[in-house]
Design a protein around this motif. Structure first.
Motif, mmCIF file in Angstrom:
data_model
loop_
_atom_site.group_PDB
_atom_site.id
_atom_site.type_symbol
_atom_site.label_atom_id
_atom_site.label_comp_id
_atom_site.label_asym_id
_atom_site.label_seq_id
_atom_site.Cartn_x
_atom_site.Cartn_y
_atom_site.Cartn_z
ATOM 1 N N GLU A 22 0.862 -1.180 0.000
ATOM 2 C CA GLU A 22 0.000 0.000 0.000
ATOM 3 C C GLU A 22 0.905 1.239 0.000
ATOM 4 O O GLU A 22 1.767 1.369 0.889
ATOM 5 C CB GLU A 22 -0.844 -0.044 1.271
ATOM 6 C CG GLU A 22 -1.995 0.897 1.267
ATOM 7 C CD GLU A 22 -2.732 0.824 2.600
ATOM 8 O OE1 GLU A 22 -3.960 0.738 2.581
ATOM 9 O OE2 GLU A 22 -2.061 0.867 3.650
ATOM 10 N N CYS A 23 0.709 2.103 -0.975
ATOM 11 C CA CYS A 23 1.642 3.218 -1.187
ATOM 12 C C CYS A 23 1.900 4.029 0.090
ATOM 13 O O CYS A 23 3.055 4.272 0.451
ATOM 14 C CB CYS A 23 1.099 4.120 -2.283
ATOM 15 S SG CYS A 23 2.251 5.397 -2.732
ATOM 16 N N PRO B 145 -2.700 -0.682 -8.542
ATOM 17 C CA PRO B 145 -2.792 -0.489 -7.096
ATOM 18 C C PRO B 145 -1.881 -1.491 -6.377
ATOM 19 O O PRO B 145 -1.755 -2.633 -6.806
ATOM 20 C CB PRO B 145 -4.264 -0.779 -6.795
ATOM 21 C CG PRO B 145 -4.968 -0.517 -8.087
ATOM 22 C CD PRO B 145 -4.014 -0.915 -9.164
ATOM 23 N N TYR B 146 -1.241 -1.071 -5.306
ATOM 24 C CA TYR B 146 -0.298 -1.854 -4.510
ATOM 25 C C TYR B 146 1.016 -2.141 -5.248
ATOM 26 O O TYR B 146 1.826 -2.941 -4.810
ATOM 27 C CB TYR B 146 -0.935 -3.165 -3.987
ATOM 28 C CG TYR B 146 -2.290 -2.891 -3.378
ATOM 29 C CD1 TYR B 146 -2.423 -2.013 -2.299
ATOM 30 C CD2 TYR B 146 -3.447 -3.457 -3.930
ATOM 31 C CE1 TYR B 146 -3.673 -1.699 -1.778
ATOM 32 C CE2 TYR B 146 -4.695 -3.150 -3.402
ATOM 33 C CZ TYR B 146 -4.806 -2.265 -2.334
ATOM 34 O OH TYR B 146 -6.024 -1.944 -1.825
ATOM 35 N N PHE B 147 1.188 -1.481 -6.390
ATOM 36 C CA PHE B 147 2.452 -1.511 -7.135
ATOM 37 C C PHE B 147 2.530 -0.164 -7.861
ATOM 38 O O PHE B 147 3.082 -0.048 -8.940
ATOM 39 C CB PHE B 147 2.408 -2.657 -8.152
ATOM 40 C CG PHE B 147 3.736 -3.309 -8.473
ATOM 41 C CD1 PHE B 147 4.823 -3.215 -7.606
ATOM 42 C CD2 PHE B 147 3.880 -4.047 -9.638
ATOM 43 C CE1 PHE B 147 6.031 -3.842 -7.919
ATOM 44 C CE2 PHE B 147 5.072 -4.673 -9.947
ATOM 45 C CZ PHE B 147 6.150 -4.575 -9.093
ATOM 46 N N GLY C 74 -10.510 -1.079 -11.685
ATOM 47 C CA GLY C 74 -11.263 -2.051 -10.863
ATOM 48 C C GLY C 74 -10.671 -3.441 -11.032
ATOM 49 O O GLY C 74 -10.412 -4.153 -10.054
ATOM 50 N N TYR C 75 -10.390 -3.799 -12.280
ATOM 51 C CA TYR C 75 -9.813 -5.107 -12.569
ATOM 52 C C TYR C 75 -8.412 -5.214 -11.946
ATOM 53 O O TYR C 75 -8.079 -6.199 -11.279
ATOM 54 C CB TYR C 75 -9.745 -5.316 -14.090
ATOM 55 C CG TYR C 75 -8.986 -6.550 -14.486
ATOM 56 C CD1 TYR C 75 -9.572 -7.814 -14.378
ATOM 57 C CD2 TYR C 75 -7.666 -6.471 -14.941
ATOM 58 C CE1 TYR C 75 -8.872 -8.958 -14.714
ATOM 59 C CE2 TYR C 75 -6.954 -7.604 -15.276
ATOM 60 C CZ TYR C 75 -7.559 -8.840 -15.163
ATOM 61 O OH TYR C 75 -6.848 -9.970 -15.493
ATOM 62 N N GLU D 119 -4.880 -7.246 -5.294
ATOM 63 C CA GLU D 119 -5.298 -7.222 -3.877
ATOM 64 C C GLU D 119 -4.360 -8.026 -2.970
ATOM 65 O O GLU D 119 -4.028 -7.611 -1.856
ATOM 66 C CB GLU D 119 -6.728 -7.774 -3.777
ATOM 67 C CG GLU D 119 -7.416 -7.565 -2.451
ATOM 68 C CD GLU D 119 -7.777 -6.090 -2.201
ATOM 69 O OE1 GLU D 119 -7.589 -5.662 -1.054
ATOM 70 O OE2 GLU D 119 -8.236 -5.403 -3.138
ATOM 71 N N GLU D 120 -3.920 -9.197 -3.484
ATOM 72 C CA GLU D 120 -3.082 -10.075 -2.640
ATOM 73 C C GLU D 120 -1.712 -9.475 -2.316
ATOM 74 O O GLU D 120 -0.987 -9.984 -1.476
ATOM 75 C CB GLU D 120 -2.909 -11.441 -3.305
ATOM 76 C CG GLU D 120 -2.244 -11.385 -4.646
ATOM 77 C CD GLU D 120 -2.052 -12.767 -5.274
ATOM 78 O OE1 GLU D 120 -1.383 -13.603 -4.666
ATOM 79 O OE2 GLU D 120 -2.588 -12.972 -6.385
ATOM 80 N N TYR D 121 -1.342 -8.383 -3.002
ATOM 81 C CA TYR D 121 -0.022 -7.781 -2.757
ATOM 82 C C TYR D 121 -0.090 -6.546 -1.870
ATOM 83 O O TYR D 121 0.890 -5.851 -1.698
ATOM 84 C CB TYR D 121 0.649 -7.409 -4.090
ATOM 85 C CG TYR D 121 0.745 -8.563 -5.041
ATOM 86 C CD1 TYR D 121 1.504 -9.682 -4.712
ATOM 87 C CD2 TYR D 121 0.054 -8.559 -6.244
ATOM 88 C CE1 TYR D 121 1.571 -10.763 -5.559
ATOM 89 C CE2 TYR D 121 0.118 -9.637 -7.103
ATOM 90 C CZ TYR D 121 0.879 -10.738 -6.751
ATOM 91 O OH TYR D 121 0.941 -11.808 -7.602
#
Ligand SMILES: NC(=O)c1ccc[n+]([C@@H]2O[C@H](COP(=O)([O-])OP(=O)(O)OC[C@H]3O[C@@H](n4cnc5c(N)ncnc54)[C@H](OP(=O)(O)O)[C@@H]3O)[C@@H](O)[C@H]2O)c1
Length: 253
Positions: A90-91, A142-144, A243-244, A250-252
């Motif tokens: 999470e940034c 997201p998350y990257f 969204g995709y 999500e797992e990261y």
């Protein structure tokens, strides 16, 4: 030809080194680890009888490192900006120093090396630049997030530079690999990703990048599925793509 490859102690960069060594080029190999570079040098001498291998241990995330490298090695024909890192998470929860160092390596060093050697290539009216971005350049992940944004920068910058330098007979190619079997994910704390099935080998990705540069391609995206993702991200509305991507990543978090 004198070929400078950053991040050539492992993964895709190491495979570039093997490919260019097999064709009797002079190589300049750059990464942080002197020991790893020495091992690569020994391998290239033994396997390919490559006589000219120079190793330069250097942390390219450090301010001034691109200029230091250019001063040490002023005369090259091909620049391969391959060194890059990325961390998941999470940034807002990530250490600022880590993200800053990533930006310094993935963006600042790459830009400065393109400028310094790009000037030389422009004056000489010849030369080639291969910048390694990622499939992550085509959509925000997201998350990257900072990593995917850094690679979007690499793609955009490479295309603009390619347009500027074309009239001087200088080629700029941007390689955008999907997931590739290297140490990249262990460095980012997720080694298991590179064990997944169907992942491309670093040797295939490097070979496609090298032939793309030789054929003066603007963008090289290895693999049909990756090309499909890049196209879909371009055509679909941001909301759907995000969204995709968020569900996928999500797992990261
Ligand atoms: N693997 C993938 O799935 C994938 C997908 C898309 C794009 N990419 C991109 O491909 C490029 C190569 O990565 P890879 O997958 O081959 O990973 P890798 O095996 O981890 O290789 C990274 C290379 O960069 C060097 N490096 C790291 N930090 C550095 C620094 N601060 N200064 C100088 N050198 C540094 C490393 O050596 P030292 O640790 O010794 O410095 C190593 O030689 C990167 O730009 C990456 O973003 C990878």
């Amino acid at each position: 030809m004198n070929v400078l490859i950053t991040g050539s102690s492992s993964g895709i960069g190491l495979e570039f080194a093997r490919l260019y060594a097999a064709q009797e080029n002079s190589l300049i190999l750059v990464s942080r680890s002197k020991q790893a570079l020495n091992e690569v040098k020994q391998e290239l001498i033994t396997k390919f009888n490559c006589k000219n291998v120079r190793i330069i241990p250097l942390d390219l995330s450090k301010h001034g490192s691109a200029e230091e490298l250019h001063k040490k090695v002023p005369d090259i024909d091909i620049l391969i900006n391959n060194a890059g890192v990325g961390d998941f998470g999470e940034c807002v929860s990530m250490p600022i120093e880590k993200i800053s160092a990533m930006i310094s390596l993935n963006i600042t060093a790459l830009t400065e090396l393109c400028m310094l050697y790009g000037r030389d290539f422009k004056n000489a009216k010849k030369g080639g630049v291969l910048n390694v971005a990622s499939i992550a350049a085509f959509q925000p992940l997201p998350y990257f997030g900072a990593y995917s944004a850094s690679k979007a920068y690499v793609l955009s910058f490479s295309l603009a530079l390619a347009a500027e330098l074309k009239e001087y007979n200088v080629t700029v190619t941007c390689l955008c690999p999907g997931t590739t079997k290297t140490n990249f994910f262990s460095a980012g704390g997720r080694a298991e990703i590179s064990q997944e099935k169907g992942i491309m080998s670093a040797s295939t990705v490097a070979a496609l990048g090298k032939s793309g540069l030789e054929r003066k391609q603007l963008i090289v995206i290895p693999g049909r599925q990756n090309r499909f993702f890049a196209l879909a991200a371009k055509l679909l509305p941001h909301k759907i793509v995000l969204g995709y991507a968020k569900r996928m990543m999500e797992e990261y978090r």
